[in-house]
Design an enzyme around this catalytic site. Structure first.
Site, PDB file in Angstrom:
ATOM      1  N   SER A 273       0.827  -1.221   0.000  1.00 28.72           N
ATOM      2  CA  SER A 273       0.000   0.000   0.000  1.00 28.72           C
ATOM      3  C   SER A 273       0.859   1.269   0.000  1.00 28.72           C
ATOM      4  O   SER A 273       0.578   2.222  -0.744  1.00 28.72           O
ATOM      5  CB  SER A 273      -0.976   0.004   1.176  1.00 28.72           C
ATOM      6  OG  SER A 273      -0.306  -0.270   2.382  1.00 28.72           O
ATOM      7  N   HIS A 303      -1.890  -8.960   1.880  1.00 28.97           N
ATOM      8  CA  HIS A 303      -1.575  -7.696   2.578  1.00 28.97           C
ATOM      9  C   HIS A 303      -2.737  -7.402   3.540  1.00 28.97           C
ATOM     10  O   HIS A 303      -3.050  -8.212   4.395  1.00 28.97           O
ATOM     11  CB  HIS A 303      -1.337  -6.620   1.522  1.00 28.97           C
ATOM     12  CG  HIS A 303      -0.809  -5.309   2.026  1.00 28.97           C
ATOM     13  ND1 HIS A 303      -0.163  -5.158   3.231  1.00 28.97           N
ATOM     14  CD2 HIS A 303      -0.829  -4.051   1.473  1.00 28.97           C
ATOM     15  CE1 HIS A 303       0.185  -3.886   3.400  1.00 28.97           C
ATOM     16  NE2 HIS A 303      -0.222  -3.192   2.349  1.00 28.97           N
ATOM     17  N   HIS A 349       5.687 -12.870   7.465  1.00 24.52           N
ATOM     18  CA  HIS A 349       5.879 -11.477   7.036  1.00 24.52           C
ATOM     19  C   HIS A 349       7.071 -11.405   6.087  1.00 24.52           C
ATOM     20  O   HIS A 349       8.007 -12.192   6.206  1.00 24.52           O
ATOM     21  CB  HIS A 349       6.116 -10.548   8.239  1.00 24.52           C
ATOM     22  CG  HIS A 349       5.859  -9.115   7.923  1.00 24.52           C
ATOM     23  ND1 HIS A 349       6.825  -8.296   7.390  1.00 24.52           N
ATOM     24  CD2 HIS A 349       4.731  -8.372   8.013  1.00 24.52           C
ATOM     25  CE1 HIS A 349       6.301  -7.095   7.187  1.00 24.52           C
ATOM     26  NE2 HIS A 349       5.035  -7.111   7.546  1.00 24.52           N
ATOM     27  N   ARG A 358       2.829  -4.925  16.653  1.00 27.75           N
ATOM     28  CA  ARG A 358       1.429  -4.489  16.500  1.00 27.75           C
ATOM     29  C   ARG A 358       0.493  -5.605  16.987  1.00 27.75           C
ATOM     30  O   ARG A 358      -0.600  -5.344  17.468  1.00 27.75           O
ATOM     31  CB  ARG A 358       1.142  -4.131  15.033  1.00 27.75           C
ATOM     32  CG  ARG A 358       2.030  -2.997  14.495  1.00 27.75           C
ATOM     33  CD  ARG A 358       1.846  -2.805  13.006  1.00 27.75           C
ATOM     34  NE  ARG A 358       2.228  -3.991  12.249  1.00 27.75           N
ATOM     35  CZ  ARG A 358       2.087  -4.129  10.942  1.00 27.75           C
ATOM     36  NH1 ARG A 358       1.573  -3.143  10.218  1.00 27.75           N
ATOM     37  NH2 ARG A 358       2.471  -5.238  10.326  1.00 27.75           N
ATOM     38  N   ARG A 430      -4.049   3.617   7.332  1.00 26.75           N
ATOM     39  CA  ARG A 430      -2.886   3.632   6.438  1.00 26.75           C
ATOM     40  C   ARG A 430      -2.734   4.978   5.716  1.00 26.75           C
ATOM     41  O   ARG A 430      -1.647   5.361   5.269  1.00 26.75           O
ATOM     42  CB  ARG A 430      -2.997   2.454   5.456  1.00 26.75           C
ATOM     43  CG  ARG A 430      -1.789   2.103   4.600  1.00 26.75           C
ATOM     44  CD  ARG A 430      -0.464   2.162   5.258  1.00 26.75           C
ATOM     45  NE  ARG A 430      -0.189   1.247   6.359  1.00 26.75           N
ATOM     46  CZ  ARG A 430       0.457   0.089   6.259  1.00 26.75           C
ATOM     47  NH1 ARG A 430       0.897  -0.308   5.086  1.00 26.75           N
ATOM     48  NH2 ARG A 430       0.696  -0.646   7.325  1.00 26.75           N
TER      49      ARG A 430
END
Ligand code: CMX
Length: 466
Positions: A273, A303, A349, A358, A430
């Protein structure tokens, strides 16, 4: 324009524990106007980069292998992103501050909660400094004032069929907002390139301000009675207004949103993104067009859509195995997923090699506020079981959970049950990181992005393969 003191590394914070764990806290200058801060500081940064490039412009920073070119450019050092850096073992740092440090240092909603305001995080991403309460509040006020949506966008959303995915609706609505772009208008009128950042800044502030209303309209159209969200209340912060527009009045849900919208904001520059937004922006497409492209990338299951996929998968697990699930039953279910050629959503990841901070931050929220929730217990059990299986399978380079493994369970607890909607929340957050980077991209005059590609015959020739 208000006077801005030089950026200094000063210890102004009074909390000794914070200082000892964080070290130097870069504190904000006095202005509460973010644009004034940028106007004063952009020339300094431009000069710094110019001098750096003059001295080190031809210094090599890495190498590119054939595998990297076929392998999703993993590990290629090819981007500069100022807002955050991702360490494989430690996780994300926003302008040098870890998530726990941000939780301690960023302004909160005062008596209303303890979680950091995303407004403060945005100030940090843009400036590199921890804002004062007044600076964070100034961002709240600006976003509250810029939140109105043009009628054509609402009409378009109201006419979408209910089977159009919320992320497609979100992306289309952001694209349609480009009717409001101050950057596109200024460019058409021949603005000098030295002023690009000012218009990108204006569009970015407008865009962030409008996203909660867009997202709330989509939610209410798809999952409620389609009524118009309540009006923005100038006394409420960005997250609380968003929660109320969605229809969630529980103050703890607003707290969750403050945390959620802060931690999903930025993950350095190479993720799909952020990279897409940066790439499209490099063609001088305005922030609405650039960010909607990024949102389309976030909508991919590898994602951002993974937060939806996790809940779909966990629900299947519950349906198949019932209430109490043994570790062995879970083990078999996970192996079935892997053997049928699917990934375990929420695990692995591209950069991280440890549990995502997170994830830990959301786990701590759950331990504090919903320790006995059955779905939380199931997610915690998965955390015990999945990594060993992924290690046993031996493919995933990182067997640990990422951010998406935990977000859904928190939303379910507050009765936000519609899994297809989860990635829209990720998208609202985001925007903070993507637009903060866009402002700096234009301030630093970064050119159109255009890496060199090869076909396989050309690459074989290049490396001397027969
Ligand atoms: N389950 C099963 N297999 C996995 C896996 C997982 N969770 N994670 C990686 N693998 C597999 C890959 O599919 C790949 O298999 P092949 O060799 O057959 O192609 C192999 O392990 C090596 O992959 P990797 O180098 O460890 O991971 P990548 O950098 O290629 O991909 C990611 C990273 C996130 C796409 C991958 O770990 C994945 O698909 N995870 C599940 C989806 C997910 O949670 N995505 C969200 C990421 C966070 C976010 O962006 O929001």
């Amino acid at each position: 324009m208000s006077v801005v003191r030089p950026v200094a590394f000063r210890l102004l914070h009074t909390n000794k524990n914070v200082l000892s764990s964080v070290g130097c806290v870069r504190h904000a200058t006095t202005t509460t106007n973010l644009k004034d801060f940028l106007a004063d500081n952009i020339p300094k940064k431009q000069n710094e980069v110019k001098e750096f490039r003059k001295q080190f412009g031809s210094t090599k920073v890495g190498e590119v292998t054939v595998d990297m070119m076929y392998g999703g450019m993993r590990g290629i050092r090819g981007l500069v992103t100022e807002t955050s850096v991702l360490d494989p073992d430690e996780g994300i740092r926003f302008r040098g501050y870890s998530i726990p440090e941000c939780q301690k240092l960023l302004p909160t909603a005062g008596g209303k909660g303890e979680e950091p305001l995303p407004e403060g995080l945005f100030w940090l991403l843009v400036t590199g400094e921890i804002p004062t309460q007044a600076q964070a509040d100034a961002i709240t006020n600006e976003w509250n004032q810029r939140a109105s949506i043009p009628n054509h966008v609402i009409t378009m959303l109201n006419n979408f069929p209910t089977n159009l995915h919320p992320m497609s609706q979100f992306s289309a609505a952001i694209t349609a907002l480009n009717s409001e772009s101050k950057f596109a208008k200024a460019y058409a009128e021949g603005v000098n390139k030295s002023k690009y950042w000012e218009y990108v800044y204006e569009d970015s502030m407008d865009l962030i301000a409008k996203l909660p209303t867009l997202a709330a309209v989509i939610y209410r159209n798809l999952y409620r009675d389609g009524s118009t969200p309540c009006a923005i209340d100038p006394k409420k912060d960005w997250s609380q207004n968003f929660s109320h527009m969605l229809g969630f009045e529980d103050p703890l849900f607003s707290e969750l949103m403050r945390m959620y919208l802060t931690i999903h904001s930025d993950h350095e520059g190479g993720n799909v993104s952020a990279h897409t937004t940066h790439l499209v922006g490099s063609a001088l497409s305005d922030p609405y067009l650039s960010f909607s492209a990024g949102i389309n990338g976030l909508a991919g299951p590898l994602h951002g859509l993974a937060n939806q996929e996790v809940l779909v998968w966990v629900t299947k697990l519950q349906e198949q195995l019932g209430g109490e699930v043994t570790d062995q039953q879970m083990h078999d279910f996970i192996w079935n997923t892997l053997k049928s050629g699917q990934v375990v959503p929420g695990y692995g990841h591209a950069v991280l090699r440890k549990t995502d901070p997170r994830y830990m931050c959301q786990r701590e929220f759950a331990l504090k506020h919903l320790p006995n929730d059955s779905l939380f217990k199931l997610v915690a059990q998965l955390y015990k079981v999945v990594p060993d299986i992924l290690l046993e399978q031996g493919k995933a380079k990182n067997p640990w959970p990422n951010v998406d493994a935990h977000s859904g369970v928190l939303l379910q607890y507050f009765n936000l049950k519609e899994m297809n909607y989860y990635t829209v929340l990720f998208g609202v957050s985001r925007a903070l990181g993507c637009t903060a980077s866009l402002i700096w991209d234009r301030a630093l005059g970064l050119p159109i992005e255009r890496p060199k590609s090869f076909d396989t015959p050309g690459l074989k020739k290049l490396v001397g393969a027969k």
